[in-house]
Design a protein around this motif. Sequence first.
Motif, mmCIF file in Angstrom:
data_model
loop_
_atom_site.group_PDB
_atom_site.id
_atom_site.type_symbol
_atom_site.label_atom_id
_atom_site.label_comp_id
_atom_site.label_asym_id
_atom_site.label_seq_id
_atom_site.Cartn_x
_atom_site.Cartn_y
_atom_site.Cartn_z
ATOM 1 N N ASP A 32 0.989 -0.955 -0.226
ATOM 2 C CA ASP A 32 0.140 0.082 0.357
ATOM 3 C C ASP A 32 1.127 0.980 0.135
ATOM 4 O O ASP A 32 0.448 2.242 1.237
ATOM 5 C CB ASP A 32 -0.872 -0.018 1.356
ATOM 6 N N ILE A 33 1.730 1.488 -1.087
ATOM 7 C CA ILE A 33 2.450 2.522 -1.075
ATOM 8 C C ILE A 33 2.076 3.743 -0.712
ATOM 9 O O ILE A 33 1.135 4.013 -2.344
ATOM 10 C CB ILE A 33 3.740 2.685 -2.402
ATOM 11 N N GLN A 34 2.349 4.603 0.075
ATOM 12 C CA GLN A 34 1.698 6.331 -0.388
ATOM 13 C C GLN A 34 2.077 7.210 -1.107
ATOM 14 O O GLN A 34 1.810 7.710 -2.126
ATOM 15 C CB GLN A 34 1.022 6.251 0.887
ATOM 16 N N ALA A 35 3.977 6.901 -1.621
ATOM 17 C CA ALA A 35 4.384 7.805 -2.277
ATOM 18 C C ALA A 35 5.290 7.026 -2.800
ATOM 19 O O ALA A 35 5.362 5.608 -2.189
ATOM 20 C CB ALA A 35 4.847 8.840 -2.033
ATOM 21 N N PRO A 36 6.005 7.369 -3.799
ATOM 22 C CA PRO A 36 6.937 6.647 -4.913
ATOM 23 C C PRO A 36 7.972 5.874 -4.081
ATOM 24 O O PRO A 36 8.711 7.127 -3.029
ATOM 25 C CB PRO A 36 7.437 6.960 -6.060
ATOM 26 N N ILE A 37 8.437 5.119 -3.900
ATOM 27 C CA ILE A 37 10.099 4.731 -3.452
ATOM 28 C C ILE A 37 11.051 4.159 -3.779
ATOM 29 O O ILE A 37 10.952 3.984 -5.516
ATOM 30 C CB ILE A 37 9.151 3.614 -2.046
ATOM 31 N N TYR A 38 12.394 4.071 -3.499
ATOM 32 C CA TYR A 38 13.469 3.935 -4.223
ATOM 33 C C TYR A 38 14.015 2.839 -4.084
ATOM 34 O O TYR A 38 14.173 2.736 -2.354
ATOM 35 C CB TYR A 38 14.192 5.343 -4.124
ATOM 36 N N CYS A 39 14.500 1.980 -5.006
ATOM 37 C CA CYS A 39 14.819 0.511 -4.435
ATOM 38 C C CYS A 39 15.738 -0.231 -5.650
ATOM 39 O O CYS A 39 15.775 0.482 -6.876
ATOM 40 C CB CYS A 39 13.680 -0.512 -4.647
ATOM 41 N N TYR A 40 16.572 -1.522 -5.372
ATOM 42 C CA TYR A 40 17.931 -1.684 -6.432
ATOM 43 C C TYR A 40 16.914 -3.089 -6.497
ATOM 44 O O TYR A 40 16.253 -3.240 -6.093
ATOM 45 C CB TYR A 40 18.272 -1.696 -5.468
ATOM 46 N N VAL A 41 17.600 -3.063 -7.840
ATOM 47 C CA VAL A 41 17.392 -5.251 -7.955
ATOM 48 C C VAL A 41 18.007 -6.069 -7.700
ATOM 49 O O VAL A 41 19.396 -5.475 -7.765
ATOM 50 C CB VAL A 41 17.483 -4.876 -9.953
ATOM 51 N N LYS A 42 17.634 -6.753 -6.908
ATOM 52 C CA LYS A 42 18.628 -7.996 -6.838
ATOM 53 C C LYS A 42 19.891 -8.445 -7.236
ATOM 54 O O LYS A 42 19.280 -8.908 -8.128
ATOM 55 C CB LYS A 42 17.167 -9.082 -5.791
ATOM 56 N N ARG A 43 20.719 -9.099 -6.767
ATOM 57 C CA ARG A 43 21.294 -10.441 -6.787
ATOM 58 C C ARG A 43 21.398 -11.270 -7.618
ATOM 59 O O ARG A 43 19.988 -12.060 -6.708
ATOM 60 C CB ARG A 43 22.862 -9.851 -6.441
ATOM 61 N N THR A 44 20.792 -11.991 -8.763
ATOM 62 C CA THR A 44 20.638 -13.378 -9.184
ATOM 63 C C THR A 44 21.635 -13.998 -9.459
ATOM 64 O O THR A 44 22.270 -13.122 -9.916
ATOM 65 C CB THR A 44 19.739 -12.973 -10.115
ATOM 66 N N PRO A 45 21.139 -15.493 -9.487
ATOM 67 C CA PRO A 45 22.301 -16.527 -10.031
ATOM 68 C C PRO A 45 22.872 -16.074 -11.346
ATOM 69 O O PRO A 45 24.218 -16.309 -12.062
ATOM 70 C CB PRO A 45 21.627 -18.023 -9.972
ATOM 71 N N ASP A 46 21.460 -15.865 -12.682
ATOM 72 C CA ASP A 46 22.466 -16.008 -13.792
ATOM 73 C C ASP A 46 22.725 -14.536 -14.294
ATOM 74 O O ASP A 46 22.436 -13.957 -15.134
ATOM 75 C CB ASP A 46 21.156 -16.225 -14.936
ATOM 76 N N GLY A 47 22.028 -13.154 -13.209
ATOM 77 C CA GLY A 47 23.088 -12.232 -13.522
ATOM 78 C C GLY A 47 22.282 -10.881 -14.109
ATOM 79 O O GLY A 47 22.526 -9.479 -14.651
ATOM 80 N N PHE A 48 20.694 -11.059 -14.386
ATOM 81 C CA PHE A 48 19.708 -10.058 -14.979
ATOM 82 C C PHE A 48 18.633 -11.174 -13.519
ATOM 83 O O PHE A 48 17.880 -11.525 -13.464
ATOM 84 C CB PHE A 48 19.688 -10.081 -16.242
ATOM 85 N N VAL A 49 17.144 -9.352 -13.572
ATOM 86 C CA VAL A 49 15.950 -9.669 -13.750
ATOM 87 C C VAL A 49 14.802 -9.332 -14.821
ATOM 88 O O VAL A 49 16.064 -8.165 -15.364
ATOM 89 C CB VAL A 49 15.639 -9.112 -12.397
#
Length: 114
Positions: A32-49
């Motif tokens: 229930d995000i009220q305003a934009p939040i800033y995040c990062y892409v998580k590390r994965t075994p294949d190197g991309f999401v």
Amino acid sequence: MSRTRFILALAGLAACSPPAAASSIVAGVPTDIQAPIYCYVKRTPDGFVALRAGPSASHRMVTRMRPGEELFIEGTVSGEWRRVDLMRRTGRDDGYFGPGHQGWMHSRFIERCY
């Protein structure tokens, strides 16, 4: 996303406080995000999401996101999928972001939100 929209989003981020007592959290991301939040892409075994055109793995891939890339989540949710704006650096040493991509990603690949 244009530079103007990015600056406005960033200004909105600075003016808001974190959501108070979110009613539901999925994979560490408030639903229930009220305003934009800033995040990062998580590390994965294949190197991309994969950034998808819609909220499921069956939708076409818009682009591949690299671990550590910045993104904004504006609150649109479909189950465990989040609508995000991917921010890509311009490559210049000026700290600005260039046009990124918009799409959907599964919340398990999102980390370090604030």
